[in-house]
Write a protein that holds these residues in place. Structure first.
Motif, short mmCIF file in Angstrom:
data_model
loop_
_atom_site.label_atom_id
_atom_site.label_comp_id
_atom_site.label_asym_id
_atom_site.label_seq_id
_atom_site.Cartn_x
_atom_site.Cartn_y
_atom_site.Cartn_z
N GLY A 361 10.71 44.66 -7.92
CA GLY A 361 11.95 44.48 -7.31
C GLY A 361 12.53 45.50 -6.62
N LEU A 362 12.18 46.74 -7.16
CA LEU A 362 12.86 48.09 -6.48
C LEU A 362 12.03 48.52 -5.47
N LEU A 363 10.78 48.00 -5.08
CA LEU A 363 9.64 48.58 -4.10
C LEU A 363 10.10 48.23 -2.60
N GLY A 364 10.96 47.31 -2.41
CA GLY A 364 11.41 47.28 -0.96
C GLY A 364 10.24 46.90 -0.09
N GLN A 365 10.00 47.59 1.21
CA GLN A 365 8.99 47.33 1.91
C GLN A 365 7.62 47.66 1.35
N VAL A 366 7.44 48.39 0.28
CA VAL A 366 6.25 48.84 -0.37
C VAL A 366 5.79 47.46 -1.17
N ALA A 367 6.79 46.41 -1.71
CA ALA A 367 6.46 45.29 -2.23
C ALA A 367 5.50 44.22 -1.32
N GLU A 368 5.86 44.56 -0.09
CA GLU A 368 5.01 43.56 0.91
C GLU A 368 3.62 44.02 1.07
N ARG A 369 3.15 45.16 0.73
CA ARG A 369 1.85 45.58 0.67
C ARG A 369 0.95 45.55 -0.68
N CYS A 370 1.93 44.78 -1.76
CA CYS A 370 1.07 44.36 -2.87
C CYS A 370 0.66 42.97 -2.87
N LEU A 371 -0.33 42.74 -3.52
CA LEU A 371 -0.98 41.31 -3.43
C LEU A 371 -0.75 40.23 -4.46
N ARG A 372 -0.65 39.15 -4.35
CA ARG A 372 -0.27 38.14 -5.10
C ARG A 372 -1.39 36.99 -5.20
N ASP A 373 -1.56 36.39 -6.42
CA ASP A 373 -2.36 35.36 -6.57
C ASP A 373 -1.83 33.90 -6.00
N GLU A 374 -2.77 33.00 -6.23
CA GLU A 374 -2.41 31.66 -5.81
C GLU A 374 -1.12 31.14 -6.31
N GLU A 375 -0.72 31.75 -7.34
CA GLU A 375 0.81 31.17 -8.11
C GLU A 375 1.72 31.98 -7.89
N GLY A 376 1.66 33.22 -6.75
CA GLY A 376 2.77 34.02 -6.39
C GLY A 376 2.77 35.11 -7.44
N ARG A 377 1.80 35.28 -8.53
CA ARG A 377 2.14 36.51 -9.44
C ARG A 377 1.54 37.70 -8.77
N VAL A 378 2.01 38.75 -9.26
CA VAL A 378 1.25 39.98 -8.85
C VAL A 378 -0.12 40.26 -9.51
N ARG A 379 -0.83 40.78 -8.32
CA ARG A 379 -2.39 40.81 -9.01
C ARG A 379 -2.48 42.30 -9.38
N VAL A 380 -3.10 42.50 -10.68
CA VAL A 380 -3.07 43.74 -11.25
C VAL A 380 -4.44 43.94 -11.80
N GLY A 381 -4.87 45.13 -11.66
CA GLY A 381 -6.44 45.63 -12.08
C GLY A 381 -6.13 45.72 -13.42
N ARG A 382 -7.73 46.01 -13.96
CA ARG A 382 -7.82 46.15 -15.56
C ARG A 382 -6.90 47.45 -15.92
N ASP A 383 -6.91 48.46 -14.95
CA ASP A 383 -5.99 49.54 -15.40
C ASP A 383 -4.67 49.62 -15.15
N TYR A 384 -4.24 48.44 -14.95
CA TYR A 384 -2.71 48.00 -14.80
C TYR A 384 -2.06 48.45 -13.42
N ARG A 385 -3.13 48.62 -12.70
CA ARG A 385 -2.60 49.02 -11.34
C ARG A 385 -2.39 47.81 -10.49
N VAL A 386 -1.36 47.82 -9.57
CA VAL A 386 -1.09 46.71 -8.73
C VAL A 386 -2.19 46.74 -7.49
N ALA A 387 -2.65 45.59 -7.30
CA ALA A 387 -3.56 45.46 -6.23
C ALA A 387 -2.55 45.60 -4.97
N THR A 388 -3.19 46.24 -4.05
CA THR A 388 -2.56 46.49 -2.74
C THR A 388 -3.23 46.41 -1.58
N ASP A 389 -2.58 46.36 -0.32
CA ASP A 389 -3.58 46.44 0.79
C ASP A 389 -4.09 47.93 0.98
N LEU A 390 -5.26 48.01 1.59
CA LEU A 390 -6.05 49.35 1.66
C LEU A 390 -5.35 50.46 2.26
#
Length: 439
Positions: A361-390
Motif C-alpha cells: 500500500g505504501l509503494l506507489g509506482q513501485v507496487a506496479e512492478r510487483c507481480l501477482r498471482d491469478e487471484e490477485g495476491r502478491v507473489r512472494v519467493g521462499r525468502d519472503y522477497r516480493v517477485a518483481t519485474d526484472l
C-alpha cells in the motif's frame, strides 16, 4: 513543512525497515549480530522507522493474568541463534528472575512479561530505529532504465525527509477488523483497545457489556470484564455452541515448525487450502482450554447461587448495534430460530480479529512492478522477497501478508526468529551476487 531530499551523494542504507514491531525488532537484532561478527566491509547498514512514539505490541490487551500462547523458546532469536544475548532467558537473567521463572515450571510467560522482554530487546538496538516517524511513500530511483534504489519518504514532527535504500523490509503488522457497517465509538470498542478504554470508565457503574466473538481475545475480554466490574452483566455472543479449545498438541503444533513453511510453500494450491482447513484450530477462533474451563465453572457457580452475571448467547449473531450518548442498542438473532433479543449495553466489545495491512500500500509506482498471482495476491519467493519485474533490482521483503504462500506462521511469533534469518541470508546472497556482477 520542511523537506530534505537526498542528492546523488546521499548515503544509501542497505536496508530500510518499515514498522518496528516484534518482527522487525528481530530483524534488527539479526542484522546487529551479523555486523558484530564480520569486518567493516561486510556490515549491512540498516534503519527502521516506526510511527508509534515508542515500542508497543498489542498494549490494549496486556491483561495482567493473560499468558502467551507460544513457548518462551519462540522468542526473537532462540530458534535462529540459541546463544544470542537477546534471548528471553538473557532478559530474565538481567531482571534477576531466571531462577524464579525456572521454578514456575511454565513454558508460557505472562503476556505483560513478554511485552517487557520485547521492550528490553528493542532498547538494545534503538540506535537502528526512529520512533515517531511515519512512512508515507516510496519512490523508485531509476538509473539506465532500472530501479537501483528506493527513496522512502517519512513524516515526523520536524516535517518530511527522504531516505534511500537498496532493500525494504515491511513489517507493518495487522489492523483491527470490525464487522462491515460497524464503526468504533465511545461505547463501541475493538478488543485491541480494551485496557485504555476501560480506564475511561473509572468512577462509573456500567451494568452490561456485550462481547462479540469466539476466540482467545473474546474469552479473555469476558473474563476480564467479569472480574473488573462485579456489578455488571457480561453477555458473550457467538455463533457456536461454546468456545472451541485450541489444539496445542505436539503433533498439531508441527504446523508451526520451520520445516512446515518449506512444505507449505512447495505444496499445490489445493493442498495449501486443506492444510489451513485441517489446522486452523491451532490458531483461529479458538481458546485455551484452561480459560474455557474457568469460564464454565464461573457460569455454573453463578447458576447455583442465583447470581448470574455471565450470559452466553450461543448459536447467535449480533445483527445490529446503534450507539447513543447513553447506551448501545443491540439486537441478537438466534441462528436456529431467528428469534431476536434486544439488549441495551453500556459498551459493546468486538473481538473480531485483525486483517493484514496491504503490504504494498505504501509503494506507489513501485507496487506496479510487483507481480501477482491469478487471484490477485502478491507473489512472494521462499525468502519472503516480493517477485518483481526484472528492472526492479531492489529487494522488497514481507514480514506478514504471506499466509497464502508461507502458511499459518506468516505473521506469528512462532517462526519470527527463523524468518528474519532467512531474509538476512537472502540479503547477503543478493549483495554478493551484485558485487560479482559489478566486478
Amino acid at each position: 513543512m520542511s523537506q530534505v531530499l537526498p542528492g546523488d551523494a546521499a548515503p544509501v542504507h542497505d536496508v530500510i525497515g518499515i514498522g518496528f514491531g516484534p518482527s522487525n525488532v528481530a530483524m534488527a537484532i539479526a542484522l546487529s549480530e551479523h555486523n558484530a561478527r564480520v569486518g567493516r566491509q561486510e556490515t549491512v547498514t540498516a534503519h527502521f522507522f516506526e510511527q508509534q512514539p515508542r515500542f508497543g505490541w498489542h498494549r490494549g490487551m496486556l491483561i495482567d493474568d493473560a499468558t502467551m500462547q507460544v513457548s518462551f523458546l519462540k522468542d526473537l532469536v532462540t530458534l535462529r541463534n540459541p546463544t544470542s544475548e537477546f534471548s528471553f532467558l538473557c532478559y530474565l537473567k538481567s531482571k534477576g528472575r531466571l531462577t524464579d521463572f525456572i521454578n514456575h515450571k511454565s513454558l508460557f510467560p505472562l503476556r505483560v512479561e513478554f511485552h517487557d522482554y520485547f521492550e528490553w530487546a528493542a532498547a538494545k538496538v534503538d540506535d537502528m530505529v526512529s520512533y515517531g516517524y511515519e512512512v508515507v511513500g516510496v519512490t523508485p530511483v531509476v538509473r539506465d532504465g532500472a530501479v537501483e534504489y528506493l527513496d522512502v519518504t517519512v513524516r515526523s514532527g520536524e516535517g518530511l525527509a527522504v531516505h534511500r535504500a537498496r532493500n525494504l523490509v515491511i513489517g507493518t503488522g495487522l489492523r483491527p477488523r470490525m464487522p462491515e457497517g460497524v464503526e468504533r465509538g465511545d461505547r463501541v470498542w475493538h478488543t485491541s483497545e480494551l485496557l485504555s478504554r476501560v480506564k475511561e470508565l473509572e468512577g462509573t457503574s456500567p451494568s452490561r457489556f456485550v462481547v462479540v466473538g469466539a476466540g482467545q481475545s473474546a474469552a479473555e475480554n469476558v473474563a476480564y470484564l467479569h472480574r473488573c466490574f462485579p456489578e455488571a452483566e457480561i453477555c458473550a455472543v457467538f455463533s457456536r455452541y461454546g468456545y472451541s479449545p485450541a489444539d496445542d498438541s505436539g503433533f498439531a503444533n508441527r504446523i508451526f515448525d520451520p520445516t512446515a513453511v518449506d512444505d507449505y510453500f512447495a505444496a499445490p494450491e489445493d493442498v495449501k487450502n486443506r492444510l489451513m482447513d485441517y489446522h486452523g484450530n491451532t490458531n483461529y477462533s479458538v481458546v485455551d482450554i484452561d480459560l474455557i474451563d474457568d469460564l464454565y465453572r464461573q457460569m455454573y457457580q453463578e447458576k447455583v447461587l442465583g447470581t448470574e452475571r455471565l450470559r452466553f448467547l450461543n448459536v447467535s449473531r449480533l445483527v445490529d448495534a446503534k450507539e447513543t450518548p447513553d447506551t448501545v442498542h443491540t439486537t441478537v438473532r438466534s441462528l436456529v430460530t431467528g428469534e431476536e433479543t434486544s439488549l441495551d449495553a453500556d459498551v459493546v466489545v468486538f473481538a473480531t480479529g485483525y486483517s493484514p495491512s496491504d503490504p504494498l500500500g505504501l509503494l506507489g509506482q513501485v507496487a506496479e512492478r510487483c507481480l501477482r498471482d491469478e487471484e490477485g495476491r502478491v507473489r512472494v519467493g521462499r525468502d519472503y522477497r516480493v517477485a518483481t519485474d526484472l528492472d526492479l533490482r531492489c529487494g522488497i521483503y514481507l514480514q506478514g501478508g504471506t499466509e497464502h504462500t508461507h502458511g499459518i506462521t506468516s505473521s506469528l511469533l512462532s517462526n519470527t526468529a527463523i524468518r528474519v534469518g532467512e531474509i538476512l541470508d537472502s540479503l547477503l546472497d543478493r549483495s554478493a551476487e551484485s558485487v560479482v556482477e559489478r566486478g
